[in-house]
Design a protein around this motif. Structure first.
Motif: not given
Length: 451
Positions: A211-228
């Motif tokens: 959810l946090y990854g999708f809430s700020d998908f433009t950030s550099s770490y969002s994809l990492f959060l989603i995959l995690a």
């Protein structure tokens, strides 16, 4: 036991709390500038007022649904209502942003306890041929809260201050808490089983990451959060397969009505939330309307939801609720598709028609989808089913807004919205509507998987 009296009291409570929490969420948005000025809060801090609420719910919805199945749905619901009401009252006396955010967390905990069990309690108390009507009335109350929140919230905040909003919440919470004490009966359908602590932890952490990854998908770490988060969900699956008393019985996902009903709910709620955001930007920036005027125009869809929801609930008691929810997705898709055709010349009549159709679709879908999902599972899993559906709606909100943010940041960039950027803004908003229309069309397809 007066079972008809119990159903009446439960419905009153359901209507009150279904109004209360959407009203709080939507009204507090208009109070945010006043909070920022009074407590000298940064823009980043302000985003946490809504973000923390969503993340806490993501962690706790399903565990509290399971706890309700094991220890009593009314008990957990009642505790949640008390926590929500007390924390709302104390929030009115906040002396700093940190204090306000602290009690915001407790509001979210209470909200998770309430809505993890509300639909489960209704499903337990009402027979199948009466559930649609009950869900229709509670759905109507949700939409009334969404309408009155921005209107009353703005007026009350401007006239007497934001603290009065929480006094109002407290009064409604006390009335609901009193109403639920009128009946002593509780529903404990998984008595003797135990809560899966490890599964609860893995699911909570995974959902926060996604959810946090999708809430700020433009950030550099969002994809990492989603995959995690996806990796964490894989571990959760392995743990649940081996658990004696799993947090979620994975066999539930073999039931097509349950699985695809939840997926469709995610897509529908993603469309609902993101369309309101897109139209607000369009009306204020491109049409030049004031926030109040823009809010009143967008509320046309909510008015239709209020009018249609009770009808949809009664209809789903007479015919297959899956068919009603499919009709809702069809109208939702048509409404969004019409919005993609709006120009400055036809905005009034085409936009109005699109909002009417879109709102009618959401109204048809909401209560019928709830009945379909809840009626698909055994009563032992009502709490988990109710909590899963609530979680999917929360995830849909983040998913839909994440898509809109990706498109706007790609087309418009990270710049201030000024008249010179209006051509790009138009393209980004239209592209967002097209993407949402496609997702809604996918929702039509997923809603067809019923048997």
């Amino acid at each position: 036991m007066d079972y008809n009296g119990l159903k009446k009291d439960l419905l009153i409570v359901g209507i009150l709390v279904s109004f209360l929490t959407p009203f709080v969420r939507s009204s507090i948005n208009l109070a945010i500038p006043f909070l920022a000025n009074e407590f000298t809060l940064s823009a980043v801090f302000l985003t946490w007022i809504s973000t923390i609420y969503l993340l806490v719910n993501a962690i706790l919805y399903i565990p509290f649904g399971r706890i309700g199945d094991i220890y009593g749905r009314k008990r957990i619901f009642q505790y949640g209502l008390i926590i929500f009401t007390v924390s709302s009252f104390i929030s009115a006396f906040s002396t700093s942003g940190e204090m306000f955010l602290f009690f915001r967390v407790f509001q979210a905990i209470g909200n998770a306890m309430i809505f993890a069990n509300l639909n489960a309690m209704i499903s337990s108390a009402f027979p199948v041929n009466e559930r649609g009507k009950a869900f229709g009335l509670t759905s109507m109350s949700v939409f009334v809260g969404l309408i009155l929140g921005p209107i009353l919230g703005g007026v009350i905040t401007e006239m007497v201050g934001w603290r009065t909003l929480f006094y109002m919440d407290t009064v409604i919470g006390i009335i609901a808490a009193y109403a639920i004490t009128r009946f002593k009966y509780d529903w404990i359908d998984a008595q003797g089983e135990k809560l899966d602590i490890l599964g609860s932890f893995l699911l909570g952490i995974s959902l926060i990451a996604i959810l946090y990854g999708f809430s700020d998908f433009t950030s550099s770490y969002s994809l990492f959060l989603i995959l995690a988060g996806i990796f964490g969900m894989s571990l959760f699956y392995l743990v649940e397969k081996r658990a004696a008393f799993p947090l979620i019985n994975l066999d539930l996902f073999k039931i097509k009505r349950f699985t695809f009903g939840n997926i469709t709910a995610l897509l529908n709620y993603g469309a609902f939330v993101s369309v309101g955001f897109i139209l607000t930007l369009y009306l204020q920036y491109l049409k030049g309307y004031s926030p109040i005027t823009a809010g009143l125009i967008v509320s046309v869809q909510s008015v239709m939801m209020v009018l249609v929801s009770p009808f949809a609930g009664r209809l789903s008691d007479k015919i297959d609720p899956g068919s009603v929810s499919t009709m809702g997705m069809v109208l939702t898709t048509i409404g969004v598709a019409l919005m993609t055709l709006i120009t400055f010349e036809n905005a009034l009549y085409l936009g109005g028609l699109a909002l009417i159709i879109f709102g009618s679709g959401i109204g048809l879908f909401y209560s019928s989808n709830t009945k379909m999902v809840m009626s698909a599972v055994d009563k032992r899993y009502y709490g988990v089913a109710s909590a899963t559906l609530s979680n999917m709606r929360s995830m849909g909100q983040i998913f839909g807004m994440g898509i809109v943010m990706i498109i706007i940041s790609t087309v418009l960039g990270n710049v201030q919205i000024t008249p010179s950027a209006y051509p790009e803004l138009i393209v980004s908003l239209r592209s967002s509507l097209i993407a949402i229309a496609v997702l809604s069309a996918v929702g039509i397809f997923t809603s067809l998987f019923k048997d």
